[in-house]
Design a protein around this motif. Structure first.
Motif, PDB file in Angstrom:
ATOM      1  N   GLU A  44       0.825  -1.208   0.000  1.00  0.00           N
ATOM      2  CA  GLU A  44       0.000   0.000   0.000  1.00  0.00           C
ATOM      3  C   GLU A  44       0.854   1.250   0.000  1.00  0.00           C
ATOM      4  OE1 GLU A  44      -3.047   0.207   2.983  1.00  0.00           O
ATOM      5  OE2 GLU A  44      -3.776  -1.774   2.389  1.00  0.00           O
ATOM      6  N   ALA A  45       1.927   1.191   0.789  1.00  0.00           N
ATOM      7  CA  ALA A  45       2.788   2.362   0.880  1.00  0.00           C
ATOM      8  C   ALA A  45       3.501   2.607  -0.452  1.00  0.00           C
ATOM      9  CB  ALA A  45       3.815   2.174   1.990  1.00  0.00           C
ATOM     10  N   LEU A  46       3.862   1.515  -1.091  1.00  0.00           N
ATOM     11  CA  LEU A  46       4.648   1.644  -2.312  1.00  0.00           C
ATOM     12  C   LEU A  46       3.779   1.947  -3.530  1.00  0.00           C
ATOM     13  CD1 LEU A  46       7.663   1.400  -2.878  1.00  0.00           C
ATOM     14  CD2 LEU A  46       7.226  -0.913  -3.725  1.00  0.00           C
ATOM     15  N   HIS A  47       2.552   1.437  -3.505  1.00  0.00           N
ATOM     16  CA  HIS A  47       1.718   1.562  -4.701  1.00  0.00           C
ATOM     17  C   HIS A  47       0.365   2.203  -4.399  1.00  0.00           C
ATOM     18  CE1 HIS A  47       4.614  -0.790  -6.866  1.00  0.00           C
ATOM     19  NE2 HIS A  47       4.470  -1.811  -6.051  1.00  0.00           N
ATOM     20  N   PRO A  48       0.341   3.419  -3.903  1.00  0.00           N
ATOM     21  CA  PRO A  48      -0.958   4.040  -3.630  1.00  0.00           C
ATOM     22  C   PRO A  48      -1.817   4.138  -4.892  1.00  0.00           C
ATOM     23  CG  PRO A  48       0.820   5.664  -3.476  1.00  0.00           C
ATOM     24  CD  PRO A  48       1.459   4.324  -3.595  1.00  0.00           C
ATOM     25  N   ALA A  49      -1.166   4.277  -6.047  1.00  0.00           N
ATOM     26  CA  ALA A  49      -1.921   4.406  -7.290  1.00  0.00           C
ATOM     27  C   ALA A  49      -2.661   3.115  -7.616  1.00  0.00           C
ATOM     28  CB  ALA A  49      -0.990   4.788  -8.438  1.00  0.00           C
ATOM     29  N   ILE A  50      -2.010   1.980  -7.341  1.00  0.00           N
ATOM     30  CA  ILE A  50      -2.641   0.688  -7.599  1.00  0.00           C
ATOM     31  C   ILE A  50      -3.806   0.484  -6.651  1.00  0.00           C
ATOM     32  CG2 ILE A  50      -2.292  -1.815  -7.472  1.00  0.00           C
ATOM     33  CD1 ILE A  50       0.561  -1.312  -8.489  1.00  0.00           C
ATOM     34  N   GLU A  51      -3.594   0.858  -5.394  1.00  0.00           N
ATOM     35  CA  GLU A  51      -4.630   0.752  -4.380  1.00  0.00           C
ATOM     36  C   GLU A  51      -5.839   1.609  -4.786  1.00  0.00           C
ATOM     37  OE1 GLU A  51      -5.608  -1.274  -1.044  1.00  0.00           O
ATOM     38  OE2 GLU A  51      -3.725  -1.365  -2.141  1.00  0.00           O
ATOM     39  N   MET A  52      -5.571   2.820  -5.245  1.00  0.00           N
ATOM     40  CA  MET A  52      -6.616   3.747  -5.670  1.00  0.00           C
ATOM     41  C   MET A  52      -7.379   3.173  -6.853  1.00  0.00           C
ATOM     42  SD  MET A  52      -8.221   6.437  -5.246  1.00  0.00           S
ATOM     43  CE  MET A  52      -8.305   8.192  -5.355  1.00  0.00           C
ATOM     44  N   ARG A  53      -6.634   2.618  -7.786  1.00  0.00           N
ATOM     45  CA  ARG A  53      -7.275   2.053  -8.965  1.00  0.00           C
ATOM     46  C   ARG A  53      -8.226   0.923  -8.566  1.00  0.00           C
ATOM     47  NH1 ARG A  53      -7.214   0.625 -14.918  1.00  0.00           N
ATOM     48  NH2 ARG A  53      -8.522  -1.199 -14.612  1.00  0.00           N
ATOM     49  N   ALA A  54      -7.782   0.076  -7.628  1.00  0.00           N
ATOM     50  CA  ALA A  54      -8.625  -1.028  -7.175  1.00  0.00           C
ATOM     51  C   ALA A  54      -9.905  -0.495  -6.530  1.00  0.00           C
ATOM     52  CB  ALA A  54      -7.850  -1.909  -6.197  1.00  0.00           C
ATOM     53  N   THR A  55      -9.757   0.567  -5.740  1.00  0.00           N
ATOM     54  CA  THR A  55     -10.917   1.178  -5.095  1.00  0.00           C
ATOM     55  C   THR A  55     -11.896   1.713  -6.136  1.00  0.00           C
ATOM     56  OG1 THR A  55      -9.542   1.857  -3.227  1.00  0.00           O
ATOM     57  CG2 THR A  55     -11.629   3.016  -3.494  1.00  0.00           C
ATOM     58  N   LEU A  56     -11.364   2.468  -7.097  1.00  0.00           N
ATOM     59  CA  LEU A  56     -12.228   3.060  -8.123  1.00  0.00           C
ATOM     60  C   LEU A  56     -12.902   1.969  -8.955  1.00  0.00           C
ATOM     61  CD1 LEU A  56     -10.169   6.146  -9.376  1.00  0.00           C
ATOM     62  CD2 LEU A  56     -11.985   6.044  -7.655  1.00  0.00           C
ATOM     63  N   GLU A  57     -12.115   0.954  -9.305  1.00  0.00           N
ATOM     64  CA  GLU A  57     -12.662  -0.126 -10.119  1.00  0.00           C
ATOM     65  C   GLU A  57     -13.831  -0.796  -9.403  1.00  0.00           C
ATOM     66  OE1 GLU A  57      -9.713  -2.628 -11.991  1.00  0.00           O
ATOM     67  OE2 GLU A  57     -11.080  -4.338 -11.894  1.00  0.00           O
ATOM     68  N   ASN A  58     -13.629  -1.024  -8.123  1.00  0.00           N
ATOM     69  CA  ASN A  58     -14.667  -1.660  -7.315  1.00  0.00           C
ATOM     70  C   ASN A  58     -15.906  -0.770  -7.184  1.00  0.00           C
ATOM     71  OD1 ASN A  58     -15.454  -3.828  -5.414  1.00  0.00           O
ATOM     72  ND2 ASN A  58     -15.430  -2.122  -3.969  1.00  0.00           N
ATOM     73  N   ASP A  59     -15.688   0.500  -6.855  1.00  0.00           N
ATOM     74  CA  ASP A  59     -16.805   1.414  -6.593  1.00  0.00           C
ATOM     75  C   ASP A  59     -17.553   1.804  -7.865  1.00  0.00           C
ATOM     76  OD1 ASP A  59     -15.843   1.223  -4.073  1.00  0.00           O
ATOM     77  OD2 ASP A  59     -15.130   3.297  -3.907  1.00  0.00           O
ATOM     78  N   LEU A  60     -16.841   1.740  -8.986  1.00  0.00           N
ATOM     79  CA  LEU A  60     -17.438   2.141 -10.266  1.00  0.00           C
ATOM     80  C   LEU A  60     -18.651   1.281 -10.613  1.00  0.00           C
ATOM     81  CD1 LEU A  60     -16.914   4.256 -12.407  1.00  0.00           C
ATOM     82  CD2 LEU A  60     -15.328   2.689 -13.525  1.00  0.00           C
ATOM     83  N   ALA A  61     -18.613   0.036 -10.171  1.00  0.00           N
ATOM     84  CA  ALA A  61     -19.721  -0.887 -10.456  1.00  0.00           C
ATOM     85  C   ALA A  61     -21.026  -0.402  -9.824  1.00  0.00           C
ATOM     86  CB  ALA A  61     -19.372  -2.285  -9.956  1.00  0.00           C
ATOM     87  N   PHE A  62     -20.914   0.494  -8.808  1.00  0.00           N
ATOM     88  CA  PHE A  62     -22.106   0.982  -8.112  1.00  0.00           C
ATOM     89  C   PHE A  62     -22.452   2.426  -8.456  1.00  0.00           C
ATOM     90  CE2 PHE A  62     -19.882  -2.160  -5.534  1.00  0.00           C
ATOM     91  CZ  PHE A  62     -20.878  -3.116  -5.368  1.00  0.00           C
TER      92      PHE A  62
END
Ligand code: C2E
Ligand code: CA
Ligand code: CA
Ligand code: CA
Length: 279
Positions: free
Chosen positions: A14-32
């Motif tokens: 998480e510390a190293l890849h905040p962008a990847i973490e963010m992308r996962a969040t957006l990808e997940n939330d986008l479905a709703f």
């Protein structure tokens, strides 16, 4: 312990890849986002030489429940990867058509065209033509006021198929614009065969047009080419009066950019037009 190790790895990631973490969040939330009523249409005016409002581009925003307003550049590419862009794109078109239908009763608004962005992923759906036809006809709006913006990224696909789809929709009255023109690699021979009504010069060429002779030359070439192909041309990203003057001297007659207005929410857009701020 094993679980400690896992936690450790996770925190490190998480510390190293905040962008990847963010992308996962957006990808997940986008479905709703769609069912959760979190998507918003913004409208950016398009003007002619007399600064009269002739239309607007519809630009999507995502009102995320915890992250706030998210710009389309941050979620459209994700929606294209997941396929969510298909229902989202249909919703945008539906909303735009309903808006046109409502504006039909309002004198200041009833002649405005609405330009709707169409993703290549959406356009390439086998039922794209049927979807657009059904959506436009069901809304009861005037199809002549609907403009679909396609991008050059589409042109890597089977050109015959693209031409067929555009030809299938044009009899309804809607028009087609090629967005971000100049940034892709579509060949002139392909361009010549596409039944497009408008070329939209990408804002990257407008940005420095006042000092960059190369950009200025490219823009001039695009304008002349559009004229030869019988297409209108619109410049996007116009921020300075000087840029408009240069474009106008080269024969460009339609403009969009912060010089006239930023993209506005519906109520603000209607108020601005009715107050004559951008008309
Ligand atoms: P685009 O289609 O090239 O839209 C123009 C972008 O330039 C918009 O960014 C607009 O706000 C911005 N812009 C307008 N005037 C100026 C200016 O004077 N200066 C500068 N620097 N920028 C200006 P926005 O709204 O963030 O949209 C970004 C991109 O997201 C759009 O680029 C489009 O590719 C995509 N997009 C937006 N809405 C939709 C949609 O409903 N469907 C699809 N498929 N894509 C969309
Ligand atoms: Ca566009
Ligand atoms: Ca563009
Ligand atoms: Ca763009």
């Amino acid at each position: 312990k094993k679980s400690d190790n896992l936690n450790c790895i996770r925190m490190y990631d998480e510390a190293l890849h905040p962008a990847i973490e963010m992308r996962a969040t957006l990808e997940n939330d986008l479905a709703f986002a769609l069912q959760g009523n979190q998507l918003r249409l913004y409208f950016q005016v398009q003007v002619d030489e007399a600064l009269k409002a002739v239309g607007a581009e519809v630009l999507l925003r995502w009102q995320h429940p915890s992250l706030g307003m998210i710009a389309p550049d941050q979620f459209i590419p994700i929606a294209e990867d997941t396929g969510e862009i298909v229902p989202i794109g249909q919703w945008v078109l539906e909303q735009a058509c309903q808006q046109l239908r409502q504006w039909a009763e309002i004198p200041v608004m009833n002649a405005l065209t609405l330009s709707v962005n169409v993703s290549a992923v959406q356009f390439n759906q086998p039922d794209f033509v049927q979807m657009v036809r059904d959506t436009v006809l069901r809304s009861g709006c005037d199809p002549h006021l609907v403009r679909l913006e396609l991008t050059e990224s589409l042109m890597v696909r089977n050109v015959e198929e693209i031409i067929m789809k555009i030809h299938a929709l044009k009899p309804l009255g809607m028009t087609f614009s090629l967005d971000d023109f100049g940034t892709g690699q579509s060949s002139l021979s392909v361009l010549k065969r596409l039944p497009l009504d408008e070329l939209k010069i990408d804002k990257s060429f407008i940005k420095d047009i006042q000092h960059n002779t190369y950009d200025s030359f490219i823009v001039e070439t695009i304008i002349n080419m559009a004229k030869n192909l019988g297409q209108t041309v619109i410049a996007e990203g116009v921020e300075l009066q000087q840029q408009q003057a240069i474009l106008q001297a080269k024969g460009c007659r339609l403009f969009q950019g912060y010089l006239y207005s930023r993209p506005l929410a519906l109520a603000e857009f209607e108020a601005a037009l009715q107050a004559g701020i951008v008309a």
